[in-house]
Design an enzyme around this catalytic site. Sequence first.
Site, short mmCIF file in Angstrom:
data_model
loop_
_atom_site.label_atom_id
_atom_site.label_comp_id
_atom_site.label_asym_id
_atom_site.label_seq_id
_atom_site.Cartn_x
_atom_site.Cartn_y
_atom_site.Cartn_z
N VAL A 138 45.29 24.26 25.81
CA VAL A 138 44.70 25.16 25.24
C VAL A 138 44.65 25.20 23.63
O VAL A 138 43.53 25.39 23.04
CB VAL A 138 45.06 26.54 25.68
CG1 VAL A 138 44.31 27.87 25.08
CG2 VAL A 138 45.20 26.72 27.24
N ASP A 139 45.67 24.80 23.17
CA ASP A 139 46.03 24.42 21.67
C ASP A 139 44.75 23.36 21.37
O ASP A 139 44.00 23.76 20.37
CB ASP A 139 47.19 23.65 21.53
CG ASP A 139 48.08 24.74 21.31
OD1 ASP A 139 48.07 25.80 20.97
OD2 ASP A 139 49.62 24.40 21.38
N ILE A 140 44.71 22.24 22.12
CA ILE A 140 43.70 21.07 22.03
C ILE A 140 42.32 21.63 22.06
O ILE A 140 41.53 21.60 21.30
CB ILE A 140 43.99 20.16 22.74
CG1 ILE A 140 45.51 19.39 22.28
CG2 ILE A 140 42.87 18.97 22.63
CD1 ILE A 140 45.71 18.49 23.88
#
Length: 398
Positions: free
Chosen positions: A171-173
């Site tokens: 999700v960060d990416i």
Amino acid sequence: MTTTDRPLDGVRVLSFEHAWAAPYGTMMLADMGADVVKVEPPGVGDHVRAWTRNDLRGLSPHFLAVNRNKRSVVLDLKTPDGLATARGLAARADVVVENFSPGSLDRLGLDYATLSEADPALVYCSVSGFGTSGPYRDRRAYDLLIQAEGGLMSVTGEGPDQLAKVGVPVVDIMAAMVAAFSVVCALRDRERHGRGRHIDVAMLDVAASVMAFNVFSHGISGVVPQPLGTAHPLLAPYEIYPTRTGPVAIAILTEAHWAVFCTLLGRPDLRDQAEFATAPMRVENRDRLNEQLRPILADRDQGELVDTLARHGLACARVNDVPALVEHPQLAHRNFFSSWELAGRQMVAPGAPWRAVAEAEGGTPVAPAADRLPAERPGQDTDAVLRDWLAPAAEATA
């Protein structure tokens, strides 16, 4: 585009960032040529620098993975001098990116409303867990939590009692990619209309957006999606199967592929069985299908099986671990990995995940310019950045 002519050459990006969600996105901008200046606090700098283990020689793989091609400055935003320098750099930036807790930069006068008063053309991107407004705005958010809150974890794992998170901070990416894409779009809009804008990227929004398939499925059928391991809810066979020498991913998407697959396995009779005749039937009878397939596949050699299936146009792949990945012949062909020297050891690291096609060279993909290592220590580029960004402004007003 050549390795010395990149789309964002000349664009200045100032980033108040830490961890992954913003840094991965600004790294994408840096790979495209932007001069990305990463602001770190005094002391350890970005707290991810301290994420290490005894066998990692004091280095942080998390930091190294998302900070190539940037320059690092140390500013103490709690002091008048540090804050004044930050504002000066922001005044010279085309883009400001931040992933502080919502409201943190407002109190410092580094928010969009304040900075855009002086520079209406400023593109400003905020990346946070839940967005800049709403009842969850002030909650802490890390990738693990958003995989859970955003629904991804409910469909990941071997079953409802064996949930799993994706093995990378996905999700960060994804949020970082949305941020980088949105920044570039805003820069394009600025070229046409001369104004900037404030972009608000919420990790929860991004996670929910990639759950669209599951949301539609539930809305149509009323069935709550469940984790299926490596299987697919609408296709079979479509999962990981063990072989004698290692696991293989097999994805059969059409009835024509199913027929070829059965023939190659020496089991053409499977395609004639009513319970396996169509994809919906194979999904409904997935367990019985796998009872037939697993003993056959378990006796095959991984490489031989993949090569045979691929040669006949079927979708398949080895399950590669990291040592196999860094030796991958396709990545080698595309010059994907950069060679770095870290802690006295020569190693390779992933580079930018794109290639420019050089039409003048017969359509040959061209790698980006050579990567610069992430800043070895916080603030190692402070003097150079202040000279490059602020000295011209001082000279102009002299």
